[in-house]
Each structure stands twice: as C-alpha cells, then as structure tokens.
Design a protein around this motif. Structure first.
Motif, short mmCIF file in Angstrom:
data_model
loop_
_atom_site.label_atom_id
_atom_site.label_comp_id
_atom_site.label_asym_id
_atom_site.label_seq_id
_atom_site.Cartn_x
_atom_site.Cartn_y
_atom_site.Cartn_z
N ALA A 142 0.82 -1.21 0.00
CA ALA A 142 0.00 0.00 0.00
C ALA A 142 0.85 1.26 0.00
CB ALA A 142 -0.93 -0.01 1.22
N ALA A 143 1.98 1.24 0.73
CA ALA A 143 2.87 2.41 0.78
C ALA A 143 3.51 2.66 -0.59
CB ALA A 143 3.94 2.22 1.84
N THR A 144 3.88 1.58 -1.26
CA THR A 144 4.47 1.72 -2.60
C THR A 144 3.44 2.28 -3.58
OG1 THR A 144 5.96 -0.13 -2.17
CG2 THR A 144 5.65 0.50 -4.46
N LYS A 145 2.21 1.77 -3.50
CA LYS A 145 1.14 2.29 -4.36
C LYS A 145 0.85 3.75 -4.05
CE LYS A 145 -1.29 -2.07 -5.29
NZ LYS A 145 -2.54 -2.84 -5.09
N ALA A 146 0.90 4.11 -2.76
CA ALA A 146 0.68 5.50 -2.37
C ALA A 146 1.74 6.40 -2.98
CB ALA A 146 0.68 5.63 -0.85
N LEU A 147 2.99 5.95 -2.94
CA LEU A 147 4.08 6.73 -3.52
C LEU A 147 3.88 6.91 -5.02
CD1 LEU A 147 6.73 8.23 -3.21
CD2 LEU A 147 7.93 6.04 -3.39
N GLN A 148 3.46 5.84 -5.69
CA GLN A 148 3.17 5.94 -7.12
C GLN A 148 2.10 6.99 -7.39
OE1 GLN A 148 2.26 1.71 -7.76
NE2 GLN A 148 3.96 1.58 -9.21
N LYS A 149 1.05 6.99 -6.58
CA LYS A 149 -0.03 7.97 -6.76
C LYS A 149 0.45 9.38 -6.50
CE LYS A 149 -3.86 4.83 -5.63
NZ LYS A 149 -4.96 4.54 -4.67
N ILE A 150 1.29 9.53 -5.48
CA ILE A 150 1.83 10.86 -5.16
C ILE A 150 2.62 11.42 -6.33
CG2 ILE A 150 3.55 12.04 -3.72
CD1 ILE A 150 2.61 10.15 -1.42
N ILE A 151 3.46 10.57 -6.93
CA ILE A 151 4.26 11.01 -8.08
C ILE A 151 3.35 11.35 -9.25
CG2 ILE A 151 6.04 10.34 -9.72
CD1 ILE A 151 7.01 10.80 -6.83
N GLN A 152 2.35 10.53 -9.49
CA GLN A 152 1.42 10.78 -10.60
C GLN A 152 0.62 12.06 -10.38
OE1 GLN A 152 -0.88 7.17 -10.69
NE2 GLN A 152 0.78 5.94 -11.57
N GLU A 153 0.16 12.29 -9.15
CA GLU A 153 -0.68 13.45 -8.86
C GLU A 153 0.10 14.76 -8.91
OE1 GLU A 153 -2.31 12.66 -5.03
OE2 GLU A 153 -3.70 11.11 -5.75
N HIS A 154 1.33 14.75 -8.40
CA HIS A 154 2.07 16.01 -8.25
C HIS A 154 3.10 16.24 -9.34
CE1 HIS A 154 0.27 16.79 -4.30
NE2 HIS A 154 0.36 15.48 -4.10
N GLU A 155 3.44 15.21 -10.08
CA GLU A 155 4.38 15.31 -11.21
C GLU A 155 5.64 16.10 -10.83
OE1 GLU A 155 1.99 16.98 -14.34
OE2 GLU A 155 1.27 15.02 -14.95
N PRO A 156 6.34 15.69 -9.78
CA PRO A 156 7.54 16.43 -9.37
C PRO A 156 8.72 16.15 -10.29
CG PRO A 156 7.31 14.46 -8.05
CD PRO A 156 6.09 14.52 -8.92
N SER A 157 9.66 17.07 -10.29
CA SER A 157 10.91 16.84 -10.99
C SER A 157 11.89 16.09 -10.09
CB SER A 157 11.53 18.17 -11.43
OG SER A 157 11.71 19.03 -10.32
N HIS A 158 11.70 16.23 -8.77
CA HIS A 158 12.55 15.60 -7.77
C HIS A 158 11.68 15.06 -6.64
CE1 HIS A 158 15.02 18.59 -9.83
NE2 HIS A 158 16.10 17.96 -9.42
N ALA A 159 12.15 14.02 -5.97
CA ALA A 159 11.40 13.47 -4.85
C ALA A 159 12.34 12.80 -3.86
CB ALA A 159 10.34 12.47 -5.32
N LEU A 160 11.93 12.79 -2.60
CA LEU A 160 12.74 12.18 -1.54
C LEU A 160 11.82 11.74 -0.41
CD1 LEU A 160 15.78 11.70 -0.75
CD2 LEU A 160 15.63 13.86 0.52
N ALA A 161 12.04 10.52 0.08
CA ALA A 161 11.31 10.02 1.25
C ALA A 161 12.20 10.26 2.48
CB ALA A 161 10.99 8.54 1.10
N VAL A 162 11.70 10.98 3.46
CA VAL A 162 12.51 11.38 4.61
C VAL A 162 12.02 10.64 5.86
CG1 VAL A 162 13.43 13.31 5.92
CG2 VAL A 162 12.75 13.64 3.53
N PHE A 163 12.96 9.95 6.52
CA PHE A 163 12.66 9.13 7.69
C PHE A 163 13.23 9.75 8.96
CE2 PHE A 163 12.01 6.24 4.25
CZ PHE A 163 11.16 5.24 4.71
N ASP A 164 12.58 9.46 10.09
CA ASP A 164 13.11 9.90 11.39
C ASP A 164 14.34 9.09 11.75
OD1 ASP A 164 11.23 11.91 12.23
OD2 ASP A 164 9.76 10.31 12.51
N CYS A 165 15.18 9.67 12.59
CA CYS A 165 16.33 8.92 13.08
C CYS A 165 15.86 7.75 13.94
CB CYS A 165 17.27 9.84 13.88
SG CYS A 165 16.50 10.62 15.33
N GLN A 166 16.64 6.69 13.99
CA GLN A 166 16.26 5.50 14.74
C GLN A 166 16.38 5.69 16.25
OE1 GLN A 166 14.94 2.58 13.41
NE2 GLN A 166 14.80 3.89 11.62
N GLY A 167 17.31 6.52 16.67
CA GLY A 167 17.47 6.77 18.10
C GLY A 167 16.67 7.98 18.55
N LEU A 168 17.03 8.52 19.72
CA LEU A 168 16.36 9.69 20.24
C LEU A 168 16.96 10.94 19.60
CD1 LEU A 168 16.12 8.81 24.05
CD2 LEU A 168 14.38 8.52 22.27
#
Length: 275
Positions: free
Chosen positions: A46-72
C-alpha cells in the motif's frame, strides 16, 4: 525549467497505512507472527502504491522520502518528556523499514535519514533551501508542524484527505495567521508532542491575544493585559524559550548532496542548489 521537489514524511505515511492495515485483523491478544508478516506485506504494498499515486498526482521533478532517526533526536536531550506517552512503533514494523525504502527506491525515490534530527527538521531544511532559490516544494504529510513553512514556494498536502493545507486552513483551524503559529503553540502547548504551554491559556485566549498584540513578544511587553492573564505569564520566560526551541524546525542542517542526486526525470532543470 522550475524544479518541483516532493518531500514525503515517510513515517507519517507508513504508520497511517500500517494502522489501517492492522485494523483489518481482530486484536484478540498479541498478533501471531504470520499475521504480522501479512500486515507488513500489505503495508509495504500500500505504501508503494501511495508513492506511485503521489508522483502521478504532483508530477515532481525531484522526490525524496525522509525518515526519522532510529534513536532519540536532539529534542529529547533538552526535554526528556518530549512525545512522552506516544505509542511506540511496533518492532516488526521498525524492522521492515529498510525493505520499504528498497520499494521506494525501485520507483526512483531515494530515502534520507539523519542520526540526530527528526524528519521534520530535514524536510524543513530542504524546503527552505528550495524556496530561497525560487524553487517549489510540496511536503506530503498530515503533521501540523509543517504549517509554519507555508509560503509562496512551499505547500503541504494531506495525501489521505486529498487536500492542501494553506493560510485559509490555518485561519479557520487556529484563528491566527500562519506566521503566528509558533507563538500560538508556545502559549497553548502542543499536546501531540507533549510540549508545555501556559497553564490556563487555551486556543481561544491565545488567538485573542495574538490577534490583539500580534506576537508573543508584544504580549509579554504589553502593560494593559488583564491581571488574570498577566498572572498566568509570571515566571514563564524560560519555559517559552524551551517551547519555542522545541517547536521551531531546524532549517540549516548540512545534508551533503545536490538537488540533481534526487532528480526523477531527465529534463534539464536547475541543479545548483547544494544541500
């Protein structure tokens, strides 16, 4: 050609999808290993499909998925009660994040994670750098903490409700201007992240004060406050400083890559924004 960067608040997206998938299974005690594996599989799909939809909807030239650090992150170091009581990420979900990052990469979207900073700070840094160079950013998140970044070149989009947050939304939701949000939350506190506010100051009073005086600094300097209100502000200076430090997103984190490194398409676009 003007660049358009889409920044995905990855854990905001994944955890909401995971919660929806988990609700499909009856919670009679602990989940079995087989059920956990199925939920993770469904979440990744579902997350992969969501990303596909995001790219299709917004048509960005660049994209990045940003994650929180694993520690505090650094906020815990200056305020140990930060996000106190928030439900911990399930271990089986945390262990699957690298696989989800691989799924994103298969779509051409790389992932970014810091050792000490939250995703919010990384996203803010990138969005501000883009805006200063006249380039556009769309932040994909439901997190209200991004609202102070709203501006001519920065927009925030709720993927689940299919809507943009804007100045009108801020005015209707909080009854203050976007530029006043940090002062507003300093007064009311941020219950989501357990950041303290002023005891006895709720949203109505906070918005009335900011609409009257314009800023927290002006409120504190005012000589015509009601005695009952002025009393609430006694000995709050250090608390205000801490709250504002926690609420403000970092915008100057050195990230060590160039805009061209996260390009999705081959069109000629500006690549001179060093991060």
């Amino acid at each position: 050609m003007q660049a358009h960067l889409v920044l995905i608040d990855a854990m905001n997206l994944i955890r909401r999808i995971y919660a929806a998938q988990e609700r499909l299974y009856p919670l009679n005690g602990d989940l079995s290993d087989k059920t956990k594996q199925q939920i993770i599989h469904n979440t990744k799909t579902a997350a992969t499909k969501a990303l596909q939809k995001i790219i299709q909807e917004h048509e960005p030239s660049h994209a990045l998925a940003v994650f929180d650090c694993q520690g505090l992150c650094w906020r815990y170091k200056i305020f140990p009660d930060y996000k106190k009581g928030r439900k911990k990420m399930p271990e089986h979900l945390a262990e699957s994040l690298s696989d989800m990052q691989d799924g994103f990469l298969a779509l051409g979207v790389d992932s970014l994670e810091s050792e000490h900073d939250e995703a919010d700070d990384l996203i803010a840094t990138l969005a501000v750098k883009m805006a200063l160079n006249g380039q556009n950013t769309t932040i994909i998140s439901t997190d209200k903490g991004f609202l102070p970044l709203l501006g001519h070149h920065v927009q925030v989009y709720d993927y689940f409700k299919k809507r943009y947050f804007d100045d009108e939304y801020v005015q209707q939701k909080f009854n203050v201007k976007t530029a006043q949000l940090i002062d507003f939350w300093t007064l009311t506190g941020d219950t989501t992240n357990k950041i303290p506010g002023v005891a006895g100051i709720g949203q109505v009073t906070a918005s009335e004060l900011l609409n009257t005086y314009g800023s927290l600094k002006a409120i504190l300097a005012a000589t015509d406050l009601k005695k009952s209100v002025a009393k609430k502000f006694a000995d709050t200076q250090l608390q205000f400083e801490l709250s504002q430090q926690l609420l403000n997103l970092k915008k100057d984190i050195p990230l060590g890559f160039n805009l061209k490194d996260i390009r999705l398409h081959e069109e000629v676009i500006p690549t001179g924004i060093n991060t």
